[in-house]
Design an enzyme around this catalytic site. Structure first.
Site, PDB file in Angstrom:
ATOM      1  N   MET A  14       0.847  -1.174   0.000  1.00 32.64           N
ATOM      2  CA  MET A  14       0.000   0.000   0.000  1.00 32.64           C
ATOM      3  C   MET A  14       0.894   1.238   0.000  1.00 32.64           C
ATOM      4  SD  MET A  14      -2.655   1.258   2.961  1.00 32.64           S
ATOM      5  CE  MET A  14      -1.576   1.057   4.345  1.00 32.64           C
ATOM      6  N   PRO A  15       1.151   1.828  -1.144  1.00 31.20           N
ATOM      7  CA  PRO A  15       1.924   3.069  -1.182  1.00 31.20           C
ATOM      8  C   PRO A  15       1.139   4.219  -0.560  1.00 31.20           C
ATOM      9  CG  PRO A  15       1.606   2.156  -3.391  1.00 31.20           C
ATOM     10  CD  PRO A  15       0.789   1.357  -2.454  1.00 31.20           C
ATOM     11  N   ILE A  16       1.844   5.054   0.180  1.00 26.98           N
ATOM     12  CA  ILE A  16       1.241   6.245   0.771  1.00 26.98           C
ATOM     13  C   ILE A  16       2.015   7.462   0.280  1.00 26.98           C
ATOM     14  CG2 ILE A  16       0.687   7.495   2.881  1.00 26.98           C
ATOM     15  CD1 ILE A  16       0.592   4.777   4.311  1.00 26.98           C
TER      16      ILE A  16
ATOM     17  N   HIS B 164      -2.630   5.456  -1.567  1.00 29.85           N
ATOM     18  CA  HIS B 164      -3.268   6.358  -0.617  1.00 29.85           C
ATOM     19  C   HIS B 164      -2.551   7.703  -0.661  1.00 29.85           C
ATOM     20  CE1 HIS B 164      -5.612   3.280   1.709  1.00 29.85           C
ATOM     21  NE2 HIS B 164      -4.824   2.533   0.947  1.00 29.85           N
TER      22      HIS B 164
END
Length: 68
Positions: free
Chosen positions: A1-3, A40
Protein backbone atom coordinates in the site's frame (compact mmCIF):
# COMPACT_ATOMS: atom_id res chain seq x y z
CA UNK A 1 0.00 0.00 0.00
CA UNK A 2 1.92 3.07 -1.18
CA UNK A 3 1.24 6.24 0.77
CA UNK A 4 1.90 9.67 -0.72
CA UNK A 5 1.99 12.44 1.89
CA UNK A 6 1.45 16.06 0.92
CA UNK A 7 1.98 18.89 3.39
CA UNK A 8 1.04 22.31 2.08
CA UNK A 9 -0.31 25.66 3.15
CA UNK A 10 -4.04 25.90 3.66
CA UNK A 11 -6.14 27.53 0.98
CA UNK A 12 -6.69 24.99 -1.80
CA UNK A 13 -10.23 24.14 -2.76
CA UNK A 14 -11.67 20.66 -2.50
CA UNK A 15 -11.68 20.50 -6.31
CA UNK A 16 -7.95 21.33 -6.42
CA UNK A 17 -7.27 18.61 -3.84
CA UNK A 18 -9.42 16.15 -5.78
CA UNK A 19 -7.42 16.85 -8.95
CA UNK A 20 -4.13 16.56 -7.08
CA UNK A 21 -5.07 13.18 -5.62
CA UNK A 22 -6.13 11.95 -9.06
CA UNK A 23 -2.92 13.13 -10.74
CA UNK A 24 -0.56 11.91 -7.99
CA UNK A 25 -2.22 8.49 -8.11
CA UNK A 26 -1.98 8.37 -11.90
CA UNK A 27 1.68 9.42 -11.86
CA UNK A 28 2.55 6.81 -9.25
CA UNK A 29 0.87 3.99 -11.16
CA UNK A 30 2.41 5.16 -14.46
CA UNK A 31 5.93 5.20 -13.03
CA UNK A 32 5.91 2.47 -10.38
CA UNK A 33 3.03 0.26 -11.45
CA UNK A 34 0.40 -1.20 -9.22
CA UNK A 35 -3.29 -0.79 -8.61
CA UNK A 36 -4.66 2.76 -8.29
CA UNK A 37 -7.02 1.59 -5.53
CA UNK A 38 -3.99 0.67 -3.42
CA UNK A 39 -2.44 4.16 -3.59
CA UNK A 40 -3.27 6.36 -0.62
CA UNK A 41 -2.76 10.14 -0.63
CA UNK A 42 -2.75 11.94 2.72
CA UNK A 43 -3.09 15.73 2.61
CA UNK A 44 -2.13 17.84 5.61
CA UNK A 45 -3.10 21.50 5.43
CA UNK A 46 -0.73 23.63 7.50
CA UNK A 47 -1.27 27.24 8.48
CA UNK A 48 1.64 29.51 7.50
CA UNK A 49 2.08 30.42 11.17
CA UNK A 50 2.87 26.75 11.87
CA UNK A 51 5.59 26.42 9.22
CA UNK A 52 9.04 27.94 9.29
CA UNK A 53 11.86 28.16 6.80
CA UNK A 54 15.20 29.95 6.88
CA UNK A 55 14.73 30.87 10.52
CA UNK A 56 11.41 32.67 10.04
CA UNK A 57 7.73 31.82 10.07
CA UNK A 58 6.22 31.53 6.62
CA UNK A 59 3.41 33.81 7.78
CA UNK A 60 6.05 36.55 8.08
CA UNK A 61 7.91 35.68 4.88
CA UNK A 62 4.81 35.15 2.73
CA UNK A 63 1.97 37.26 4.16
CA UNK A 64 -1.44 36.90 2.61
CA UNK A 65 -2.39 39.72 0.26
CA UNK A 66 -5.57 40.58 2.08
CA UNK A 67 -6.97 44.12 1.91
CA UNK A 68 -6.83 45.99 5.22
Amino acid sequence: MPIIRVEMFTGRTEEQKRAMVRELTRAFVDTAGGNPDAVHVVITDVDKANWGTGGALCSDKYPDNKPK
